[in-house]
Design an enzyme around this catalytic site. Structure first.
Site, PDB file in Angstrom:
ATOM      1  N   TYR A 185     -14.565 -14.759  -4.066  1.00  0.00           N
ATOM      2  CA  TYR A 185     -16.119 -15.301  -4.349  1.00  0.00           C
ATOM      3  C   TYR A 185     -16.119 -16.621  -4.021  1.00  0.00           C
ATOM      4  O   TYR A 185     -16.112 -17.495  -4.792  1.00  0.00           O
ATOM      5  CB  TYR A 185     -16.400 -15.139  -6.071  1.00  0.00           C
ATOM      6  CG  TYR A 185     -15.970 -13.532  -6.478  1.00  0.00           C
ATOM      7  CD1 TYR A 185     -16.761 -12.640  -5.835  1.00  0.00           C
ATOM      8  CD2 TYR A 185     -14.982 -13.059  -7.351  1.00  0.00           C
ATOM      9  CE1 TYR A 185     -16.774 -11.222  -6.473  1.00  0.00           C
ATOM     10  CE2 TYR A 185     -14.946 -12.091  -7.924  1.00  0.00           C
ATOM     11  CZ  TYR A 185     -15.835 -10.973  -7.319  1.00  0.00           C
ATOM     12  OH  TYR A 185     -15.424  -9.620  -7.865  1.00  0.00           O
ATOM     13  N   GLN A 209     -29.279 -12.154 -12.205  1.00  0.00           N
ATOM     14  CA  GLN A 209     -27.920 -11.776 -13.151  1.00  0.00           C
ATOM     15  C   GLN A 209     -28.175 -12.034 -14.444  1.00  0.00           C
ATOM     16  O   GLN A 209     -29.253 -12.513 -14.765  1.00  0.00           O
ATOM     17  CB  GLN A 209     -26.531 -12.624 -12.406  1.00  0.00           C
ATOM     18  CG  GLN A 209     -25.707 -11.899 -11.748  1.00  0.00           C
ATOM     19  CD  GLN A 209     -24.316 -12.615 -11.443  1.00  0.00           C
ATOM     20  OE1 GLN A 209     -24.361 -13.617 -11.352  1.00  0.00           O
ATOM     21  NE2 GLN A 209     -23.422 -11.776 -11.289  1.00  0.00           N
ATOM     22  N   ASP A 262     -20.851  -4.384 -12.322  1.00  0.00           N
ATOM     23  CA  ASP A 262     -21.007  -3.496 -11.083  1.00  0.00           C
ATOM     24  C   ASP A 262     -20.842  -2.297 -10.795  1.00  0.00           C
ATOM     25  O   ASP A 262     -21.751  -1.422 -10.554  1.00  0.00           O
ATOM     26  CB  ASP A 262     -20.180  -4.213  -9.903  1.00  0.00           C
ATOM     27  CG  ASP A 262     -20.453  -5.815  -9.708  1.00  0.00           C
ATOM     28  OD1 ASP A 262     -21.037  -6.470 -10.296  1.00  0.00           O
ATOM     29  OD2 ASP A 262     -20.070  -6.291  -8.560  1.00  0.00           O
ATOM     30  N   GLU A 310      -9.170 -12.144 -13.157  1.00  0.00           N
ATOM     31  CA  GLU A 310     -10.403 -11.925 -13.247  1.00  0.00           C
ATOM     32  C   GLU A 310     -10.816 -10.936 -14.347  1.00  0.00           C
ATOM     33  O   GLU A 310     -11.600 -10.897 -15.056  1.00  0.00           O
ATOM     34  CB  GLU A 310     -11.100 -11.208 -11.824  1.00  0.00           C
ATOM     35  CG  GLU A 310     -12.285 -11.048 -11.860  1.00  0.00           C
ATOM     36  CD  GLU A 310     -12.871 -10.314 -10.549  1.00  0.00           C
ATOM     37  OE1 GLU A 310     -12.000 -10.009  -9.621  1.00  0.00           O
ATOM     38  OE2 GLU A 310     -14.014 -10.033 -10.409  1.00  0.00           O
TER      39      GLU A 310
HETATM   40  C1  DGY Z   1     -19.068  -8.477  -5.684  1.00  0.00           C
HETATM   41  O1  DGY Z   1     -19.368  -8.910  -4.608  1.00  0.00           O
HETATM   42  O2  DGY Z   1     -18.243  -7.898  -5.821  1.00  0.00           O
HETATM   43  C2  DGY Z   1     -20.079  -9.253  -6.731  1.00  0.00           C
HETATM   44  O3  DGY Z   1     -19.573  -8.518  -7.950  1.00  0.00           O
HETATM   45  C3  DGY Z   1     -21.501  -9.110  -6.811  1.00  0.00           C
HETATM   46  O4  DGY Z   1     -21.970 -10.163  -7.402  1.00  0.00           O
END
Ligand code: DGY
Length: 428
Positions: free
Chosen positions: A33, A105, A167, A396
């Site tokens: 990320y 979000q 998600d 995470e």
């Molecule tokens: C991802 O890219 O997996 C994120 O959770 C999207 O925000």
């Protein structure tokens, strides 16, 4: 835990924050990320305040500098290009000068700003920063109730699972029936190059995530159209409760800062939404559940999204029932709070939001439980969270049964929550 261990843990968490600090914003973790994520940043600011209050305010200011004209605060701000992430700006094509995604979000900024303000050591700085941020947050809240609740029910809908933050929750399995996968073209996922594919959403889910992005892009990211045009419209109790809490918090803050109009508007949002939220209570599951606006029916899925509402000022008997539910889940796992009921057939202990425990969820739930006077369950969650970090580091998320670290490593919001857990009791 001894003082020495606490100090070492504190310092290691600070190191993670520094590692991912890009000056004016923080990335959740490099590689997986590499940009600024909305609710990550708001929660990360809560950790940063223990090290440098000015830096914590900056994190939020940077996010709100990219608020859309209609009031939306986007889910990702792509400050600097990075090929290691998909889907990047060339897929979203939102037309912003600094590229952003076109969805939002969980609205935790109001909660974060209020907390930063309440505990600020530098009150002069806090008044100046909170006053400025208040207006952006108020516009974002108004955006939610205007564009995501067109029929004025009191509750807002998500139009993409990425908006929920959760998600690949089991909650979206049924509503995903209505989302096609045709015509999306070939693409290459990047997330599975940084984290184990076993810990991530499936390729079928990814196809649907992308189909929705392409559909919204074809409508020019016009929020007047997106809600009704989306085949995915889900009312998530956890998401709504976070928004309610933020509305209530900035209403109180606005009152203190003499912004009566903002105070009244956000109080009205919170009160109306709280009444409507009760309609999502399931007597059968003894928790809240999602509502599928497209199908017009509730989704009887026992996920943590139905426990997060304890963060809002819900009735005491609901909070007690949620605490009982957490204790029940705790009988089947070592490390609370799993993201899905471990007794449910769909529970998957390693796959992202289908079972693993997340420290940010633990923090929000523990905070809500304490406000409801349920200190023993809150303390237990906090204790297990710190045990998890000592065992498995700043991951995470974690397998709630084995404690195995999953997803990305050296994760910023996990570190920020550790700082909160360690220092909250020191707050005046
Ligand atoms: C991802 O890219 O997996 C994120 O959770 C999207 O925000």
């Amino acid at each position: 835990m001894t003082e020495i261990t606490k100090d070492t843990l504190f310092q290691t968490a600070v190191d993670v924050l520094h590692l991912n600090d890009r000056g004016t914003y923080t990335v959740p973790t490099s590689g997986l990320y590499p940009f600024q994520w909305n609710w990550d940043s708001c929660l990360v600011a809560l950790g940063q305040r223990h090290v440098d209050e000015a830096r914590a305010w900056k994190e939020l200011e940077t996010l709100f500098a990219h608020q859309w004209d209609d009031g939306m605060v986007p889910h990702i701000v792509f400050h600097e290009m990075d090929d290691g992430y998909f889907p990047g700006p060339d897929v979203w094509k939102t037309g912003r000068s600094t590229p952003t995604t076109g969805i939002t979000q969980p609205a935790v900024a109001g909660f974060a700003v209020n907390r930063l303000y309440e505990h600020a050591k530098d009150k002069t700085l806090a008044i100046e920063k909170a006053q400025a941020l208040l207006h952006g947050i108020d516009r974002w809240h108004s955006w939610f109730y205007h564009y995501r609740d067109p029929k004025n029910t009191g509750l807002v809908a998500l139009i993409h699972p990425w908006e929920a933050g959760r998600d690949n929750s089991v909650d979206w399995d049924d509503p995903f029936d209505s989302v096609p996968t045709d015509g999306i073209g070939a693409y290459q996922r990047r997330d599975t190059q940084h984290a184990s594919a076993e810990h991530r959403p499936t390729s079928e889910q990814y196809d649907r995530y992308l189909w929705l992005v392409q559909r919204f892009r074809s409508l020019g990211w016009d929020n007047q159209q997106l809600h009704d045009a989306s085949p995915f419209q889900v009312v998530d109790p956890g998401f709504n409760a976070l928004l309610i809490r933020s509305c209530a918090d900035i209403s109180a803050l606005a009152e203190t800062l003499g912004e009566q109009e903002i105070a009244a508007r956000n109080k009205a949002f919170a009160n109306k939404a709280l009444n409507a939220l009760d309609g999502l209570w399931s007597d059968r599951l003894n928790q809240y559940v999602c509502f599928d606006r497209v199908k017009g029916s509730t989704i009887e899925s026992p996920s943590v999204g139905g426990l997060i509402p304890v963060v809002a000022p819900i009735p005491k008997e609901r909070a007690d029932a949620i605490a009982a539910r957490i204790n029940e889940w705790g009988e089947r796992c070592q490390y609370l709070v799993p993201s899905h009921d471990p007794a449910d057939a769909s529970f998957d202990s390693k796959r992202y939001w289908r079972g693993p425990s997340w420290l940010i969820v633990n923090y929000l739930i523990a905070d809500g439980l304490r406000n409801a006077g349920i200190h023993d369950v809150a303390a237990n969650i906090e204790k297990q969270s710190l045990k998890l970090i000592q065992k498995s580091g700043f991951a995470e998320y974690y397998d709630p049964i084995s404690g195995e670290p999953c997803g990305g490593k050296t994760f910023t919001w996990t570190a920020a929550m550790v700082l909160e857990f360690l220092r909250t009791s020191d707050d005046a």
